[in-house]
Design a protein around this motif. Sequence first.
Motif, short mmCIF file in Angstrom:
data_model
loop_
_atom_site.label_atom_id
_atom_site.label_comp_id
_atom_site.label_asym_id
_atom_site.label_seq_id
_atom_site.Cartn_x
_atom_site.Cartn_y
_atom_site.Cartn_z
N PHE A 1 0.91 -1.74 0.22
CA PHE A 1 0.13 0.13 0.10
C PHE A 1 1.65 1.02 0.06
CE2 PHE A 1 -2.32 -3.03 1.89
CZ PHE A 1 -3.30 -3.17 1.22
N PHE A 2 0.28 2.26 -1.07
CA PHE A 2 0.93 3.34 -0.84
C PHE A 2 0.66 4.49 0.02
CE2 PHE A 2 -1.65 4.48 -4.70
CZ PHE A 2 -1.62 5.39 -4.81
N LYS A 3 -0.63 4.38 0.14
CA LYS A 3 -1.71 5.25 1.37
C LYS A 3 -2.73 4.27 1.99
CE LYS A 3 -2.96 8.74 -1.75
NZ LYS A 3 -3.72 9.90 -2.76
N PRO B 1 -3.62 0.27 -2.41
CA PRO B 1 -2.76 -0.73 -2.99
C PRO B 1 -1.37 0.22 -4.26
CG PRO B 1 -4.63 -1.80 -4.05
CD PRO B 1 -4.83 -0.64 -3.23
N ILE B 2 -0.26 -0.28 -4.43
CA ILE B 2 0.18 0.40 -5.40
C ILE B 2 -0.45 -0.83 -6.70
CG2 ILE B 2 2.42 0.53 -3.35
CD1 ILE B 2 3.90 -2.29 -4.61
N SER B 3 0.21 0.75 -8.04
CA SER B 3 -0.27 -0.39 -9.02
C SER B 3 1.32 -1.68 -9.56
CB SER B 3 -0.53 0.69 -10.37
OG SER B 3 1.18 1.26 -10.23
N ARG B 4 2.12 -1.77 -8.96
CA ARG B 4 3.12 -2.15 -9.54
C ARG B 4 3.80 -2.17 -8.39
NH1 ARG B 4 3.46 -5.53 -14.19
NH2 ARG B 4 1.83 -3.52 -15.11
N GLN C 1 5.00 -7.16 -10.24
CA GLN C 1 3.94 -8.01 -10.28
C GLN C 1 2.63 -6.58 -10.62
OE1 GLN C 1 2.99 -10.72 -10.37
NE2 GLN C 1 0.27 -10.23 -9.96
N ASP C 2 1.94 -7.08 -10.89
CA ASP C 2 0.77 -5.55 -11.17
C ASP C 2 -0.30 -5.81 -10.32
OD1 ASP C 2 -1.17 -4.42 -12.37
OD2 ASP C 2 -1.64 -5.00 -14.56
N TRP C 3 -0.91 -5.41 -9.34
CA TRP C 3 -1.75 -5.51 -9.21
C TRP C 3 -3.09 -4.16 -8.85
CZ3 TRP C 3 -0.81 -9.10 -6.03
CH2 TRP C 3 0.27 -9.71 -5.26
N ALA C 4 -2.62 -3.93 -10.07
CA ALA C 4 -4.59 -2.92 -10.32
C ALA C 4 -5.88 -3.90 -11.07
CB ALA C 4 -3.97 -2.95 -12.04
N ALA D 1 -6.45 -6.85 6.45
CA ALA D 1 -7.62 -7.70 5.84
C ALA D 1 -7.78 -7.55 4.35
CB ALA D 1 -8.94 -6.94 6.15
N LYS D 2 -7.82 -5.77 3.69
CA LYS D 2 -7.06 -5.77 2.61
C LYS D 2 -6.23 -6.46 2.09
CE LYS D 2 -8.03 -2.73 -1.42
NZ LYS D 2 -8.24 -0.90 -1.64
N GLY D 3 -4.83 -6.36 2.70
CA GLY D 3 -3.52 -6.52 1.82
C GLY D 3 -4.26 -8.61 2.29
#
Length: 141
Positions: free
Chosen positions: A35-37, A41-44, A50-53, A110-112
């Motif tokens: 996560f960047f906020k 989450p980060i996009s990559r 790894q692409d997290w989009a 939980a989100k992670g």
Amino acid sequence: MTANLLPQELPRSAWQSALRGACNRCPSCGREHLFFKFLKPISRCGSCGQDWAHQQADDFPAYLAILVTGHVLAPLIIALVNHTDLPVWGLMALIVSLALVMMLAMLQPAKGAIIATQWWLGMHGFEKPPRPSEKPKSETD
């Protein structure tokens, strides 16, 4: 995209992947922050690429946080009401404060974990990562 990873960097199980995600680490390599906020989450991943989009955690992390908070606080509320002489306003202040702290503390882990599980299972456009017992596709050709 997991081509840049060495086999030992990939998680060995869904549990290890979910634990990495819950600890705010890239579930794929475990090196970069997920996560960047707070909940963005980060996009990559800058380390493994790894692409997290593709992630679609939606409201599920909040549902899990509410479920856990309710199950933990219910017996505590009953005990406080039955075994203390706190005034109603004191009970409310204590209960609401505990609920808010628990909810906020559980949302990001939980989100992670949910994002990591989606990735591990190949859901929502993620490519399923190779399992430790499988040979990479390039070796089987």
